[in-house]
Design a protein around this motif. Structure first.
Motif, PDB file in Angstrom:
ATOM      1  N   GLN A 249      40.743  40.917 -58.214  1.00 19.72           N
ATOM      2  CA  GLN A 249      39.282  40.953 -58.004  1.00 19.72           C
ATOM      3  C   GLN A 249      38.875  39.580 -57.507  1.00 19.72           C
ATOM      4  OE1 GLN A 249      37.989  41.802 -61.947  1.00 19.72           O
ATOM      5  NE2 GLN A 249      38.317  43.989 -61.784  1.00 19.72           N
ATOM      6  N   SER A 250      39.115  39.347 -56.204  1.00 19.73           N
ATOM      7  CA  SER A 250      39.029  37.946 -55.775  1.00 19.73           C
ATOM      8  C   SER A 250      37.613  37.433 -55.595  1.00 19.73           C
ATOM      9  CB  SER A 250      39.848  37.730 -54.515  1.00 19.73           C
ATOM     10  OG  SER A 250      39.631  38.755 -53.614  1.00 19.73           O
ATOM     11  N   ASN A 251      36.686  38.278 -55.142  1.00 25.66           N
ATOM     12  CA  ASN A 251      35.360  37.724 -54.857  1.00 25.66           C
ATOM     13  C   ASN A 251      34.261  38.214 -55.791  1.00 25.66           C
ATOM     14  OD1 ASN A 251      35.550  40.265 -53.909  1.00 25.66           O
ATOM     15  ND2 ASN A 251      35.065  39.811 -51.786  1.00 25.66           N
ATOM     16  N   PHE A 252      34.639  38.757 -56.934  1.00 25.35           N
ATOM     17  CA  PHE A 252      33.629  39.187 -57.904  1.00 25.35           C
ATOM     18  C   PHE A 252      34.246  39.176 -59.298  1.00 25.35           C
ATOM     19  CE2 PHE A 252      35.093  43.500 -59.024  1.00 25.35           C
ATOM     20  CZ  PHE A 252      36.112  43.639 -58.101  1.00 25.35           C
ATOM     21  N   GLN A 253      33.388  39.314 -60.305  1.00 28.60           N
ATOM     22  CA  GLN A 253      33.862  39.358 -61.675  1.00 28.60           C
ATOM     23  C   GLN A 253      33.230  40.540 -62.384  1.00 28.60           C
ATOM     24  OE1 GLN A 253      32.465  35.360 -62.595  1.00 28.60           O
ATOM     25  NE2 GLN A 253      34.452  34.909 -63.501  1.00 28.60           N
ATOM     26  N   ILE A 254      33.994  41.146 -63.276  1.00 28.26           N
ATOM     27  CA  ILE A 254      33.398  42.159 -64.145  1.00 28.26           C
ATOM     28  C   ILE A 254      33.430  41.563 -65.549  1.00 28.26           C
ATOM     29  CG2 ILE A 254      33.593  44.504 -65.058  1.00 28.26           C
ATOM     30  CD1 ILE A 254      34.919  45.330 -62.464  1.00 28.26           C
ATOM     31  N   LEU A 255      32.250  41.368 -66.115  1.00 27.49           N
ATOM     32  CA  LEU A 255      32.161  40.694 -67.406  1.00 27.49           C
ATOM     33  C   LEU A 255      31.647  41.656 -68.463  1.00 27.49           C
ATOM     34  CD1 LEU A 255      30.469  37.409 -66.131  1.00 27.49           C
ATOM     35  CD2 LEU A 255      32.881  37.734 -66.635  1.00 27.49           C
ATOM     36  N   GLY A 256      31.888  41.327 -69.734  1.00 29.75           N
ATOM     37  CA  GLY A 256      31.347  42.121 -70.830  1.00 29.75           C
ATOM     38  C   GLY A 256      32.388  43.039 -71.433  1.00 29.75           C
ATOM     39  N   PHE A 257      32.042  44.328 -71.578  1.00 33.30           N
ATOM     40  CA  PHE A 257      32.913  45.304 -72.225  1.00 33.30           C
ATOM     41  C   PHE A 257      33.961  45.772 -71.212  1.00 33.30           C
ATOM     42  CE2 PHE A 257      33.413  49.778 -73.982  1.00 33.30           C
ATOM     43  CZ  PHE A 257      34.177  49.371 -75.065  1.00 33.30           C
ATOM     44  N   THR A 258      35.064  45.052 -71.149  1.00 39.17           N
ATOM     45  CA  THR A 258      36.068  45.331 -70.127  1.00 39.17           C
ATOM     46  C   THR A 258      37.452  45.498 -70.759  1.00 39.17           C
ATOM     47  OG1 THR A 258      36.623  43.020 -69.790  1.00 39.17           O
ATOM     48  CG2 THR A 258      34.842  43.903 -68.441  1.00 39.17           C
ATOM     49  N   ALA A 259      38.320  46.165 -70.049  1.00 42.86           N
ATOM     50  CA  ALA A 259      39.715  46.282 -70.476  1.00 42.86           C
ATOM     51  C   ALA A 259      40.564  46.632 -69.277  1.00 42.86           C
ATOM     52  CB  ALA A 259      39.853  47.365 -71.531  1.00 42.86           C
ATOM     53  N   SER A 260      41.770  46.090 -69.249  1.00 43.00           N
ATOM     54  CA  SER A 260      42.733  46.512 -68.232  1.00 43.00           C
ATOM     55  C   SER A 260      44.122  46.279 -68.802  1.00 43.00           C
ATOM     56  CB  SER A 260      42.534  45.737 -66.926  1.00 43.00           C
ATOM     57  OG  SER A 260      42.494  44.363 -67.191  1.00 43.00           O
ATOM     58  N   PRO A 261      45.081  47.121 -68.429  1.00 44.47           N
ATOM     59  CA  PRO A 261      46.426  46.946 -68.982  1.00 44.47           C
ATOM     60  C   PRO A 261      47.045  45.649 -68.463  1.00 44.47           C
ATOM     61  CG  PRO A 261      46.389  48.674 -67.308  1.00 44.47           C
ATOM     62  CD  PRO A 261      44.985  48.246 -67.508  1.00 44.47           C
ATOM     63  N   ARG A 262      47.991  45.120 -69.226  1.00 48.33           N
ATOM     64  CA  ARG A 262      48.703  43.925 -68.772  1.00 48.33           C
ATOM     65  C   ARG A 262      49.533  44.275 -67.546  1.00 48.33           C
ATOM     66  NH1 ARG A 262      49.136  40.122 -72.789  1.00 48.33           N
ATOM     67  NH2 ARG A 262      48.567  40.872 -74.845  1.00 48.33           N
ATOM     68  N   ASP A 263      49.714  43.290 -66.677  1.00 50.83           N
ATOM     69  CA  ASP A 263      50.529  43.526 -65.483  1.00 50.83           C
ATOM     70  C   ASP A 263      51.973  43.851 -65.870  1.00 50.83           C
ATOM     71  OD1 ASP A 263      48.456  43.119 -63.583  1.00 50.83           O
ATOM     72  OD2 ASP A 263      48.577  40.981 -63.984  1.00 50.83           O
ATOM     73  N   SER A 264      52.453  43.204 -66.943  1.00 51.12           N
ATOM     74  CA  SER A 264      53.841  43.474 -67.354  1.00 51.12           C
ATOM     75  C   SER A 264      53.997  44.921 -67.821  1.00 51.12           C
ATOM     76  CB  SER A 264      54.264  42.492 -68.453  1.00 51.12           C
ATOM     77  OG  SER A 264      53.352  42.545 -69.523  1.00 51.12           O
ATOM     78  N   GLU A 265      52.940  45.456 -68.439  1.00 54.72           N
ATOM     79  CA  GLU A 265      52.995  46.856 -68.879  1.00 54.72           C
ATOM     80  C   GLU A 265      53.016  47.801 -67.671  1.00 54.72           C
ATOM     81  OE1 GLU A 265      50.437  46.641 -73.061  1.00 54.72           O
ATOM     82  OE2 GLU A 265      49.382  46.990 -71.184  1.00 54.72           O
ATOM     83  N   LEU A 266      52.220  47.462 -66.672  1.00 52.75           N
ATOM     84  CA  LEU A 266      52.178  48.297 -65.460  1.00 52.75           C
ATOM     85  C   LEU A 266      53.518  48.252 -64.736  1.00 52.75           C
ATOM     86  CD1 LEU A 266      48.610  47.527 -64.065  1.00 52.75           C
ATOM     87  CD2 LEU A 266      49.432  49.676 -65.051  1.00 52.75           C
ATOM     88  N   ALA A 267      54.127  47.057 -64.711  1.00 52.16           N
ATOM     89  CA  ALA A 267      55.430  46.909 -64.059  1.00 52.16           C
ATOM     90  C   ALA A 267      56.458  47.795 -64.766  1.00 52.16           C
ATOM     91  CB  ALA A 267      55.868  45.451 -64.091  1.00 52.16           C
ATOM     92  N   GLU A 268      56.435  47.745 -66.099  1.00 54.33           N
ATOM     93  CA  GLU A 268      57.368  48.540 -66.890  1.00 54.33           C
ATOM     94  C   GLU A 268      57.184  50.034 -66.622  1.00 54.33           C
ATOM     95  OE1 GLU A 268      57.617  48.352 -71.413  1.00 54.33           O
ATOM     96  OE2 GLU A 268      57.771  46.241 -70.755  1.00 54.33           O
ATOM     97  N   LEU A 269      55.912  50.434 -66.633  1.00 58.86           N
ATOM     98  CA  LEU A 269      55.588  51.848 -66.394  1.00 58.86           C
ATOM     99  C   LEU A 269      56.112  52.283 -65.021  1.00 58.86           C
ATOM    100  CD1 LEU A 269      54.032  54.415 -67.297  1.00 58.86           C
ATOM    101  CD2 LEU A 269      52.007  53.453 -66.174  1.00 58.86           C
ATOM    102  N   ALA A 270      55.864  51.456 -64.005  1.00 56.24           N
ATOM    103  CA  ALA A 270      56.320  51.779 -62.649  1.00 56.24           C
ATOM    104  C   ALA A 270      57.840  51.905 -62.632  1.00 56.24           C
ATOM    105  CB  ALA A 270      55.853  50.706 -61.670  1.00 56.24           C
ATOM    106  N   HIS A 271      58.511  50.965 -63.278  1.00 59.83           N
ATOM    107  CA  HIS A 271      59.973  50.958 -63.242  1.00 59.83           C
ATOM    108  C   HIS A 271      60.559  52.165 -63.978  1.00 59.83           C
ATOM    109  CE1 HIS A 271      59.579  46.387 -62.465  1.00 59.83           C
ATOM    110  NE2 HIS A 271      59.352  47.128 -61.388  1.00 59.83           N
ATOM    111  N   ARG A 272      59.882  52.589 -65.041  1.00 60.78           N
ATOM    112  CA  ARG A 272      60.350  53.780 -65.749  1.00 60.78           C
ATOM    113  C   ARG A 272      60.325  54.999 -64.825  1.00 60.78           C
ATOM    114  NH1 ARG A 272      56.757  54.817 -70.197  1.00 60.78           N
ATOM    115  NH2 ARG A 272      56.231  52.605 -70.384  1.00 60.78           N
ATOM    116  N   HIS A 273      59.426  54.954 -63.841  1.00 60.04           N
ATOM    117  CA  HIS A 273      59.327  56.080 -62.896  1.00 60.04           C
ATOM    118  C   HIS A 273      59.981  55.757 -61.552  1.00 60.04           C
ATOM    119  CE1 HIS A 273      56.423  57.309 -65.923  1.00 60.04           C
ATOM    120  NE2 HIS A 273      56.557  58.543 -65.447  1.00 60.04           N
TER     121      HIS A 273
END
Ligand SMILES: *Cc1c(COP(=O)(O)O)cnc(C)c1O
Length: 461
Positions: free
Chosen positions: A222-246
């Motif tokens: 998200q290079s030119n904006f920010q989302i602040l407040g009640f936010t959540a996103s998975p860790r990149d390492s978790e996404l990498a793992e998920l991708a690799h499992r598939h």
């Protein structure tokens, strides 16, 4: 009216004038013809709006058009992209070419572009830069293309064409109007699968969207904006793992090309290319002219399995950079890896301590004072800009002058144009983005602008 219009000379008569004939030799026929027609048209418009008391004589008309024609030719010969002084305090100014270029990074007239010096045989154009990027980024494989949009196009076309790519709804970014992630996806022939919500996306959202049609998981910074407040996103390492499992790649559009911890210069932290690779990203792509401080380019780094084939893809031939960009990028990357960051103009500016800028501002004020120009010192806040570290500023110094928009415009009209900011009736020139050797030009341009305003009767007091 008709009568006066009929008086306009024919183009061939203008072309016969001695000074225009001479211009034909130096400027080329198409330019001269264009200037003639424009001068004639302007004269015709003038006649429409103001009726002269006495109809001008034939020679007078010819003389006027000739003058204007030569003036236009002088304008045509000036560089279309004027060099200028960026005094906005925005380091990566999109309208001013993002990262400043350097003469030092220009290329030799001929170079070993596709030539192996040892064997004297034809070499591979991509190999030298590929090796350089791999070393500097600590990646197995690398490819360089024309810009980061081209990186994404190539990656998605090669890996995901006709299949699905999963992206969080918080990352469907638009950058500078013409770059929109969903549009690039469409152009690359792949289907965008949006998951999560604007403010919150969870790992299970990605898990549920995975199917045998999925080609990749993509994270876009998200290079030119920010989302602040009640936010959540998975860790990149978790996404990498998920991708690799598939058995699919985890792709990261990192954007800025950040290779260093920006906090050491008082800036907000930005996740580096290395950190994404460490988190298991298979492909990371970024621009060359943002935080890398180099020429316009797109760099792609990552696992050999995914990145190497990109350089052999038929589309690569259409996206490959020219020799100027290749050799400049090579020098810039060497400066990054050897720690000689100050050789890169962007970092020379970025790393200048605020007290040094204050001293330069004081000297400038003194010198302008002695030329009779009243300026004040001011502390300012600079930004990185160019869609990096949004909302983050860092301290700088500059000068403040009475004059408002009129002065701002006069500064753009000088021999070395200066781009500043306006705050109410004062112009602010931030030295953060002015290179040391430009201080004297800045001073000259300020005096010149002052004279322009004086001639227009618009001076300070
Ligand atoms: C800047 C940026 C782009 C576009 O890069 P160009 O080099 O201008 O094509 C794409 N994605 C992200 C995240 C960016 O920051």
């Amino acid at each position: 009216m008709k009568q006066r219009l009929r008086k306009l000379p024919a183009v061939h008569r203008i072309l016969d004038l001695p000074r225009i004939k001479e211009a034909l030799v130096h400027c080329g026929r198409p330019s001269v013809l264009r200037a003639c027609r424009q001068a004639l048209e302007e004269y015709r418009q003038d006649l429409r709006t103001e009726v002269p008391e006495e109809p001008p004589g034939d020679q007078e008309v010819l003389g006027k058009i000739e003058e204007r024609c030569l003036q236009l030719l002088a304008e045509f010969s000036r560089p279309s992209y004027a060099g200028l002084i960026n005094a906005t305090g925005v380091l990566l100014h999109t309208n001013l070419g993002r990262a400043p270029a350097a003469a030092e990074f220009g290329t030799e007239s001929y170079l070993a572009l596709e030539f192996d010096l040892e064997s004297g045989k034809r070499g591979q154009r991509l190999t030298p830069i590929r090796k350089r990027i791999e070393r500097v980024c600590g990646a197995e494989a690398a490819v360089m293309v024309n810009n980061n949009a081209a990186s994404l196009l190539l990656i998605l076309q090669a890996i995901a064409s006709g299949r699905e790519v999963i992206v969080s709804r918080s990352q469907l970014i638009e950058i500078g109007g013409s770059f929109r992630l969903p549009n690039i996806m469409k152009a690359a022939g792949c289907t965008l699968v949006e998951v999560g919500c604007t403010n919150r996306t969870h790992l299970r959202d990605f898990e549920e969207a995975l199917s045998d049609r999925t080609a990749a998981i993509l994270v876009a910074h998200q290079s030119n904006f920010q989302i602040l407040g009640f936010t959540a996103s998975p860790r990149d390492s978790e996404l990498a793992e998920l991708a690799h499992r598939h058995s699919i790649p985890f792709i990261v559009d990192q954007g800025s090309g950040c290779l260093h911890d920006l906090r050491q210069w008082g800036l907000a932290r930005e996740k580096t290319v290395f950190e994404y690779l460490d988190d298991g990203a298979d492909i990371v792509c970024f621009s060359g002219d943002k935080l890398l401080g180099g020429p316009q380019a797109g760099l792609i780094v990552g696992k050999a399995e995914w990145v190497q084939p990109l350089g052999r893809h038929p589309l690569y031939r259409a996206l490959r950079p020219g020799k100027l960009a290749l050799s400049a990028m090579d020098r810039v990357l060497e400066a990054h890896s050897s720690g000689h960051l100050e050789e890169i103009p962007l970092y020379e500016l970025l790393m200048t301590p605020a007290p040094t800028l204050k001293k330069r501002a004081q000297r400038l004020r003194r010198r302008l004072h002695s030329s009779g120009l009243d300026v004040e010192l001011c502390s300012t806040m600079s930004t990185l800009g160019g869609g990096t570290t949004p909302g983050s500023t860092f301290p700088s110094w500059g000068i403040r002058i009475q004059g408002g928009r009129a002065l701002l415009k006069a500064l753009r009209m000088t021999n070395t144009p200066v781009i500043g900011c306006v705050e109410e009736d004062r112009v602010i020139l931030d030295l953060r983005t002015v290179r040391v050797h430009e201080d004297s030009s800045l001073e000259k341009s300020l005096l010149e602008a002052h004279h322009i305003l004086k001639d227009l009767g618009l001076t300070q007091k």
